[in-house]
Design an enzyme around this catalytic site. Sequence first.
Site, PDB file in Angstrom:
ATOM      1  N   GLY A   1       1.149  -9.269   1.404  1.00 16.21           N
ATOM      2  CA  GLY A   1       0.646  -8.266   2.347  1.00 16.21           C
ATOM      3  C   GLY A   1       1.129  -8.581   3.759  1.00 16.21           C
TER       4      GLY A   1
ATOM      5  CG  HIS B   1      -7.907 -13.691   0.250  1.00 16.25           C
ATOM      6  ND1 HIS B   1      -7.658 -12.848   1.301  1.00 16.25           N
ATOM      7  CD2 HIS B   1      -6.806 -13.597  -0.546  1.00 16.25           C
ATOM      8  CE1 HIS B   1      -6.457 -12.284   1.157  1.00 16.25           C
ATOM      9  NE2 HIS B   1      -5.922 -12.725   0.039  1.00 16.25           N
ATOM     10  CB  ILE B   2      -8.877 -18.201  -4.542  1.00 19.55           C
ATOM     11  CG1 ILE B   2      -9.848 -17.461  -5.473  1.00 19.55           C
ATOM     12  CG2 ILE B   2      -9.618 -19.061  -3.534  1.00 19.55           C
ATOM     13  CD1 ILE B   2     -10.696 -18.376  -6.354  1.00 19.55           C
ATOM     14  N   GLY B   3      -6.542 -15.380  -4.664  1.00 12.47           N
ATOM     15  CA  GLY B   3      -5.621 -14.758  -5.630  1.00 12.47           C
ATOM     16  C   GLY B   3      -4.341 -15.551  -5.870  1.00 12.47           C
ATOM     17  CB  SER B   4      -1.484 -16.315  -3.869  1.00 10.88           C
ATOM     18  OG  SER B   4      -1.965 -16.714  -2.603  1.00 10.88           O
TER      19      SER B   4
ATOM     20  NE  ARG C   1      -4.058  -8.328   3.181  1.00  9.18           N
ATOM     21  CZ  ARG C   1      -3.515  -9.257   2.364  1.00  9.18           C
ATOM     22  NH1 ARG C   1      -4.100  -9.596   1.237  1.00  9.18           N
ATOM     23  NH2 ARG C   1      -2.384  -9.852   2.710  1.00  9.18           N
TER      24      ARG C   1
ATOM     25  N   GLY D   1       2.069  -1.366  -8.385  1.00 12.60           N
ATOM     26  CA  GLY D   1       3.288  -2.144  -8.152  1.00 12.60           C
ATOM     27  C   GLY D   1       3.276  -3.386  -9.035  1.00 12.60           C
TER      28      GLY D   1
ATOM     29  CG  ASP E   1      -9.566 -13.144  -4.347  1.00 14.61           C
ATOM     30  OD1 ASP E   1     -10.347 -14.124  -4.253  1.00 14.61           O
ATOM     31  OD2 ASP E   1      -8.347 -13.225  -4.126  1.00 14.61           O
TER      32      ASP E   1
ATOM     33  NE  ARG F   1       2.690   2.720  -0.237  1.00 10.58           N
ATOM     34  CZ  ARG F   1       3.214   1.783   0.548  1.00 10.58           C
ATOM     35  NH1 ARG F   1       3.336   1.998   1.831  1.00 10.58           N
ATOM     36  NH2 ARG F   1       3.600   0.620   0.052  1.00 10.58           N
TER      37      ARG F   1
END
Length: 343
Positions: free
Chosen positions: A99, A309-312, A261, A177, A285, A200
């Site tokens: 992002g 926020h631990i996605g990655s 987000r 995506g 997350d 989109r």
Amino acid sequence: MTEAPSTTPKVESSEENSSEEETFKILVTHPEVPQEALDLMSRGCKLIMCESLPPNRTEILQKAKGVHGMFWGSHIPLDKEVLDVAGPQLKSISTMSAGIDYVDVEELKKRKIPLGHTPIVLSDAVADLAMGLMLSAARRFHEGRTKIDSSTWENYHIEWMWGQDIRDSTVGFFGFGSIGQAIAKRLKGFDIERVLYTTRRPIDKKLEKQFNAQKVEFHELLAQSDFLFIAAPLTPETEGIFNSTAFPKMKKTAVLINIARGPIVNQDDLYTALKTNQIFSAGIDVMYPEPLPANDKLLTLPNIVITPHIGSATKRTRTDMATIAAHNVLRGLVGEPMLSPAY
Ligand SMILES: O=C(O)C(=O)CO
């Protein structure tokens, strides 16, 4: 990896007969960037390291003057002020994130500064976490744990802690995506009925076929999804789109998962939707603000699962992200196309 730029980054000296060989300076805005990435960049360049934790804007502004490249290792706004302080010699920037909502992209474009970011490489890790949130929100993991803690474990009731089935469900994707598709790939083992999505950009017909996916309008996505994943970037168009108008259109049994987000969801409206059972549950997350204060009202709800926020956040994924970001910066410095350009 073979992605290093084809020439060693060197500044063209403006001084005739200059005996001192100048090297590019790269500002690294985070002190914990994986060593692999630092090693790559320090081969031909001088690294200006930020030392503060959490990363802090004041230090970045103090150290930015005169750098040629920036390895942007946090979500601190990357804006006009930073670019002005750095100066006109700045020629290459990469974030270490997919992002880029915290970057003033228009300002960078205006100054013709290439920007790299790190999508794709994190899609599997984020999709794994999304599956965890889906399962735990559908089957009430958080609420179940509170029942144990409060000694209200009452499984003598037949209907106690009933959750939602995944098999035969309709799964919706707001954004389809790389991350959405990685989630859809994982769902193949769960015997779901069908996939709906909004995007989109149009997606390849082959992919539609592969995932048995159908493009729909947003209102249909809301009305038909049993599980709805938010996997789209934060833009002015997506900000707050999941709100008090959207939630009543969803099924009362729906589970919402947000790994994209926080501000795509209006959090006050999500609170109301969960509190009044307009939807069944949520797994998120991402939220706002991050970090979420420990006294936030969302944390009082039984039907939301929240991760910080631990996605990655796996060693392999973060190291790959850092390495790609380093290659992006190095390539931008010598005018070569970045490995993963943001535009
Ligand atoms: O890379 C990003 O944008 C993330 O938010 C990682 O979780």
